[in-house]
Scaffold this motif. Structure first.
Motif, PDB file in Angstrom:
ATOM      1  N   SER A 195     -17.407 -56.405  18.485  1.00 45.17           N
ATOM      2  CA  SER A 195     -17.308 -57.930  18.577  1.00 45.17           C
ATOM      3  C   SER A 195     -16.296 -58.522  17.524  1.00 45.17           C
ATOM      4  CB  SER A 195     -18.624 -58.389  18.101  1.00 45.17           C
ATOM      5  OG  SER A 195     -18.831 -58.281  16.863  1.00 45.17           O
ATOM      6  N   ASP A 196     -15.507 -57.780  16.644  1.00 44.10           N
ATOM      7  CA  ASP A 196     -14.672 -57.925  16.056  1.00 44.10           C
ATOM      8  C   ASP A 196     -15.272 -59.155  15.032  1.00 44.10           C
ATOM      9  OD1 ASP A 196     -12.180 -58.333  14.587  1.00 44.10           O
ATOM     10  OD2 ASP A 196     -11.389 -59.831  16.110  1.00 44.10           O
ATOM     11  N   GLU A 197     -16.295 -58.721  14.422  1.00 45.11           N
ATOM     12  CA  GLU A 197     -17.076 -59.522  13.367  1.00 45.11           C
ATOM     13  C   GLU A 197     -17.716 -60.833  14.227  1.00 45.11           C
ATOM     14  OE1 GLU A 197     -15.205 -60.113   9.638  1.00 45.11           O
ATOM     15  OE2 GLU A 197     -14.574 -58.077   9.806  1.00 45.11           O
ATOM     16  N   THR A 198     -17.757 -60.934  15.417  1.00 42.76           N
ATOM     17  CA  THR A 198     -18.757 -62.103  15.829  1.00 42.76           C
ATOM     18  C   THR A 198     -20.064 -61.581  15.707  1.00 42.76           C
ATOM     19  OG1 THR A 198     -17.145 -62.714  17.569  1.00 42.76           O
ATOM     20  CG2 THR A 198     -19.231 -63.307  17.921  1.00 42.76           C
ATOM     21  N   VAL A 199     -20.404 -60.455  15.899  1.00 41.75           N
ATOM     22  CA  VAL A 199     -21.939 -60.199  15.588  1.00 41.75           C
ATOM     23  C   VAL A 199     -22.013 -59.993  13.948  1.00 41.75           C
ATOM     24  CG1 VAL A 199     -23.779 -58.459  16.013  1.00 41.75           C
ATOM     25  CG2 VAL A 199     -22.149 -59.207  17.891  1.00 41.75           C
ATOM     26  N   ILE A 200     -22.954 -60.632  13.537  1.00 40.84           N
ATOM     27  CA  ILE A 200     -23.177 -60.332  11.735  1.00 40.84           C
ATOM     28  C   ILE A 200     -24.328 -59.657  11.668  1.00 40.84           C
ATOM     29  CG2 ILE A 200     -21.764 -62.708  11.453  1.00 40.84           C
ATOM     30  CD1 ILE A 200     -24.518 -64.061  10.853  1.00 40.84           C
ATOM     31  N   ALA A 201     -25.315 -59.235  12.581  1.00 40.97           N
ATOM     32  CA  ALA A 201     -26.400 -58.472  12.197  1.00 40.97           C
ATOM     33  C   ALA A 201     -26.960 -57.700  13.600  1.00 40.97           C
ATOM     34  CB  ALA A 201     -27.489 -59.422  11.838  1.00 40.97           C
ATOM     35  N   SER A 202     -27.276 -56.787  13.197  1.00 44.19           N
ATOM     36  CA  SER A 202     -27.692 -55.873  14.428  1.00 44.19           C
ATOM     37  C   SER A 202     -28.954 -55.073  14.174  1.00 44.19           C
ATOM     38  CB  SER A 202     -26.632 -55.006  14.864  1.00 44.19           C
ATOM     39  OG  SER A 202     -26.924 -54.095  16.100  1.00 44.19           O
ATOM     40  N   GLY A 203     -30.066 -55.301  15.019  1.00 49.39           N
ATOM     41  CA  GLY A 203     -31.229 -54.535  14.717  1.00 49.39           C
ATOM     42  C   GLY A 203     -31.628 -53.238  15.848  1.00 49.39           C
ATOM     43  N   GLY A 204     -32.180 -52.191  15.428  1.00 52.72           N
ATOM     44  CA  GLY A 204     -32.442 -51.136  16.403  1.00 52.72           C
ATOM     45  C   GLY A 204     -33.911 -51.194  16.621  1.00 52.72           C
ATOM     46  N   SER A 205     -34.577 -50.254  17.341  1.00 51.04           N
ATOM     47  CA  SER A 205     -35.742 -49.984  17.826  1.00 51.04           C
ATOM     48  C   SER A 205     -36.627 -49.145  16.633  1.00 51.04           C
ATOM     49  CB  SER A 205     -35.928 -49.082  19.126  1.00 51.04           C
ATOM     50  OG  SER A 205     -35.687 -49.867  20.042  1.00 51.04           O
ATOM     51  N   ILE A 206     -37.683 -49.488  16.472  1.00 52.07           N
ATOM     52  CA  ILE A 206     -38.675 -48.792  15.613  1.00 52.07           C
ATOM     53  C   ILE A 206     -39.764 -48.033  16.368  1.00 52.07           C
ATOM     54  CG2 ILE A 206     -40.089 -48.938  13.783  1.00 52.07           C
ATOM     55  CD1 ILE A 206     -37.382 -49.949  13.148  1.00 52.07           C
ATOM     56  N   ARG A 207     -39.809 -46.822  16.409  1.00 51.49           N
ATOM     57  CA  ARG A 207     -40.909 -45.863  17.179  1.00 51.49           C
ATOM     58  C   ARG A 207     -41.699 -45.284  16.192  1.00 51.49           C
ATOM     59  NH1 ARG A 207     -39.427 -45.134  22.407  1.00 51.49           N
ATOM     60  NH2 ARG A 207     -38.396 -47.055  23.152  1.00 51.49           N
ATOM     61  N   ILE A 208     -43.151 -44.924  16.411  1.00 55.03           N
ATOM     62  CA  ILE A 208     -43.898 -44.351  15.502  1.00 55.03           C
ATOM     63  C   ILE A 208     -43.895 -42.905  15.505  1.00 55.03           C
ATOM     64  CG2 ILE A 208     -46.500 -44.065  15.333  1.00 55.03           C
ATOM     65  CD1 ILE A 208     -46.812 -46.964  16.025  1.00 55.03           C
ATOM     66  N   ALA A 209     -43.701 -42.431  14.228  1.00 54.38           N
ATOM     67  CA  ALA A 209     -43.464 -40.990  14.209  1.00 54.38           C
ATOM     68  C   ALA A 209     -44.638 -40.054  14.054  1.00 54.38           C
ATOM     69  CB  ALA A 209     -42.684 -40.658  12.582  1.00 54.38           C
ATOM     70  N   ASN A 210     -45.840 -40.816  13.775  1.00 53.48           N
ATOM     71  CA  ASN A 210     -47.216 -39.923  13.898  1.00 53.48           C
ATOM     72  C   ASN A 210     -47.150 -39.219  15.218  1.00 53.48           C
ATOM     73  OD1 ASN A 210     -47.307 -42.339  12.334  1.00 53.48           O
ATOM     74  ND2 ASN A 210     -49.108 -41.783  11.764  1.00 53.48           N
ATOM     75  N   GLY A 211     -47.451 -37.919  15.196  1.00 51.21           N
ATOM     76  CA  GLY A 211     -47.610 -37.170  16.344  1.00 51.21           C
ATOM     77  C   GLY A 211     -46.369 -36.471  16.776  1.00 51.21           C
ATOM     78  N   CYS A 212     -45.303 -36.671  15.961  1.00 56.55           N
ATOM     79  CA  CYS A 212     -44.015 -36.066  16.286  1.00 56.55           C
ATOM     80  C   CYS A 212     -43.834 -34.973  15.355  1.00 56.55           C
ATOM     81  CB  CYS A 212     -42.862 -36.839  15.876  1.00 56.55           C
ATOM     82  SG  CYS A 212     -42.551 -38.237  17.228  1.00 56.55           S
ATOM     83  N   ASP A 213     -43.058 -33.966  15.691  1.00 59.07           N
ATOM     84  CA  ASP A 213     -42.866 -32.868  14.778  1.00 59.07           C
ATOM     85  C   ASP A 213     -41.463 -33.198  14.006  1.00 59.07           C
ATOM     86  OD1 ASP A 213     -44.942 -31.270  15.404  1.00 59.07           O
ATOM     87  OD2 ASP A 213     -43.932 -30.114  16.725  1.00 59.07           O
ATOM     88  N   ILE A 214     -41.425 -33.456  12.565  1.00 56.13           N
ATOM     89  CA  ILE A 214     -40.366 -33.883  11.900  1.00 56.13           C
ATOM     90  C   ILE A 214     -40.135 -32.746  10.591  1.00 56.13           C
ATOM     91  CG2 ILE A 214     -39.577 -35.468  10.564  1.00 56.13           C
ATOM     92  CD1 ILE A 214     -40.828 -37.710  11.897  1.00 56.13           C
ATOM     93  N   HIS A 215     -39.008 -32.071  10.790  1.00 56.74           N
ATOM     94  CA  HIS A 215     -38.868 -31.223   9.824  1.00 56.74           C
ATOM     95  C   HIS A 215     -37.447 -31.439   8.838  1.00 56.74           C
ATOM     96  CE1 HIS A 215     -38.889 -27.463   7.621  1.00 56.74           C
ATOM     97  NE2 HIS A 215     -37.727 -27.069   7.876  1.00 56.74           N
TER      98      HIS A 215
END
Length: 477
Positions: A195-215
């Motif tokens: 956007s050449d700095e037209t976008v000043i903030a951007s948010g992503g998705s949050i998902r729940i990690a409980n139940g996932c295998d994380i190492h």
């Protein structure tokens, strides 16, 4: 006398019944529109993504360097996994700043030992006021990893301290119990770069990690927890992110980027005054203030949401901590809306003042109160008379439409577009649990949110302790 009171009660029931009917019908229509907007947007982005390669954005010559600020309070169980996850992200130039906010556990010692941190002399800008910084450390093995040790001042204070220490023009706020997917930064930064700095903030998705295998800070297997409370939160997150935020983001109506994962222009945040330190909803309050600043300056800047970049975070597994979290969220919502009440229905602020803020006031903030009153009226009517079976059934069906069916819609969007959950049995389980939401989970959250609203009006500001299991360090359920 008894007859007069009885007639007044019947009249009250009749008027309230019609109010409930119109209110909840309006909510159903609004959620329906959000679902349609979200479906179109997801399909559009799916087509774009199939033609564009994120690897092109690995060229440091035109990407923007990012400071990742991780406020940490009593995160000794998960902080190492989170930092490892951040150090392994796929992005050309970044620094990680862990801000220890006066933790009472071994967060500082853990980070210093595991990443070989050495105390350094560093010039710290004081553009934002914060609690005293006791020391700044830099990793011997990862020069782009910093640790700021400061007195306790709350999450907003820690983020402001991180901003003062940061070196780059964009920053990301990330919770200390979170794990990012490797390409999450490339995806969330892409709209800002394009956007050449037209976008000043951007948010992503949050998902729940409980139940996932994380190492070691990496998600090795995506799975669904067996805990019903966690499953209902998975559904809630899908509904909030895949329906609410996509729909609002399409027309630049977004008023919240989750504090768990969002990228901001440092210049704009500094100009807005940084994070507000005396609220428990600092993430939403900042975004509302940025939207206000954009309108006051008559700039054509945007704040957007990107559905695919995913950040995995730990969810409460029992009612006690879930109650605290939902109570705090609603107090934060009230704080943000009350602080900026002058923007409500103010034409100066365009669609933010005329559409977005009324939505948050009427549906998000007042919704639980209206719903709780509906439950109470139905119960009281059984004892005091005046119950209309048709009206009670209508109220129940509208509750199902708002709660269960909108949640099922979010599950459909997830399976149709992102497909994060690989097992069909997980999707089926999400569907089944969606149908039960109105029967047990929704009434509980309605009561907790109403409690939060009362406490917010009475001025309660505390966060309340949250229990951590440390999902980012590796847990399998």
């Amino acid at each position: 006398m008894v007859t007069i009171i009885s007639q007044l009660w019947l009249e009250l029931v009749r008027v309230f019944g019609w109010f409930i009917l119109f209110y909840m019908s309006g909510v159903v229509v609004f959620y329906g529109l959000l679902f349609i907007l979200a479906a179109f947007q997801l399909k559009r982005e799916e087509k774009i993504d199939s033609y564009e390669r994120y690897e092109d954005y690995m060229d440091a010559s035109y990407t923007k360097p990012v400071s990742i600020i991780v406020p940490a309070y009593n995160e000794e169980l998960g902080i190492v996994g989170s930092v490892r996850s951040l150090l392994s992200i796929n992005y050309p130039e970044f620094e990680v700043i862990v801000v220890n906010d006066g933790s009472k556990d071994a967060t500082v010692e853990t980070v210093i030992e595991r990443f070989q941190m050495k105390k350094v002399k560093k010039v710290i800008q004081t553009r934002l006021e914060t609690m005293t910084i006791k020391g700044v450390y830099q990793s011997v093995i990862y020069p782009n990893l910093w640790l700021v040790d400061k007195m306790n001042g709350g999450k907003a204070d820690a983020l402001n301290a991180g901003l003062n220490v940061s070196n780059y023009p964009y920053f990301c706020s990330l919770d200390g119990d979170s794990v990012l997917e490797r390409d999450a930064f490339l995806k969330v930064m892409k709209p800002i770069i394009d956007s050449d700095e037209t976008v000043i903030a951007s948010g992503g998705s949050i998902r729940i990690a409980n139940g996932c295998d994380i190492h070691e800070g990496q998600v090795e297997r995506i799975g669904l927890s067996k805990n019903p409370i966690v499953i209902m939160q998975v559904i809630e997150y899908l509904r909030a992110f895949l329906m609410g935020r996509i729909g609002l983001s399409r027309y630049n109506w977004l008023l919240i980027i989750s504090g768990a994962f969002g990228v901001f222009s440092k210049k704009w945040v500094i100009e807005a005054g940084g994070y507000k330190r005396d609220t428990v909803g600092e993430d939403m309050e900042l975004v509302v203030r940025l939207q206000k600043l954009i309108k006051d300056k008559k700039e054509k800047k945007k704040i957007i949401y990107v559905p695919d970049p995913v950040c995995w975070t730990e969810a409460p597994e029992d009612f006690k901590y879930l109650h605290r979290q939902r109570n705090r969220w609603h107090r934060g919502l009230f704080d943000s809306l009350w602080i900026h009440k002058s923007m409500l229905l103010n034409p100066k602020y365009g669609s933010i003042g005329m559409v977005s803020l009324p939505y948050f006031w009427i549906i998000e903030l007042a919704g639980p109160v209206v719903e709780l009153c509906g439950y109470l009226f139905v119960v009281l009517s059984f004892f005091l008379g005046g119950i209309y079976i048709e009206m009670a059934l209508l109220f129940f069906l509208l509750s199902v439409l708002i709660g269960s069916l909108s949640s099922m819609g979010a599950v459909i969007l997830e399976e149709w577009s992102l497909r994060k959950y690989p097992k069909i049995s997980d999707i089926v389980k999400l569907f089944v649990y969606s149908l039960t939401e109105t029967l047990w989970y929704r009434p509980l959250t309605v009561i907790w949110r109403c409690q939060g609203l009362v406490q917010a009006i009475r001025g309660k500001k505390s966060w309340g302790e949250m229990k951590r299991k440390g999902v980012s360090g590796g847990i399998s359920q």
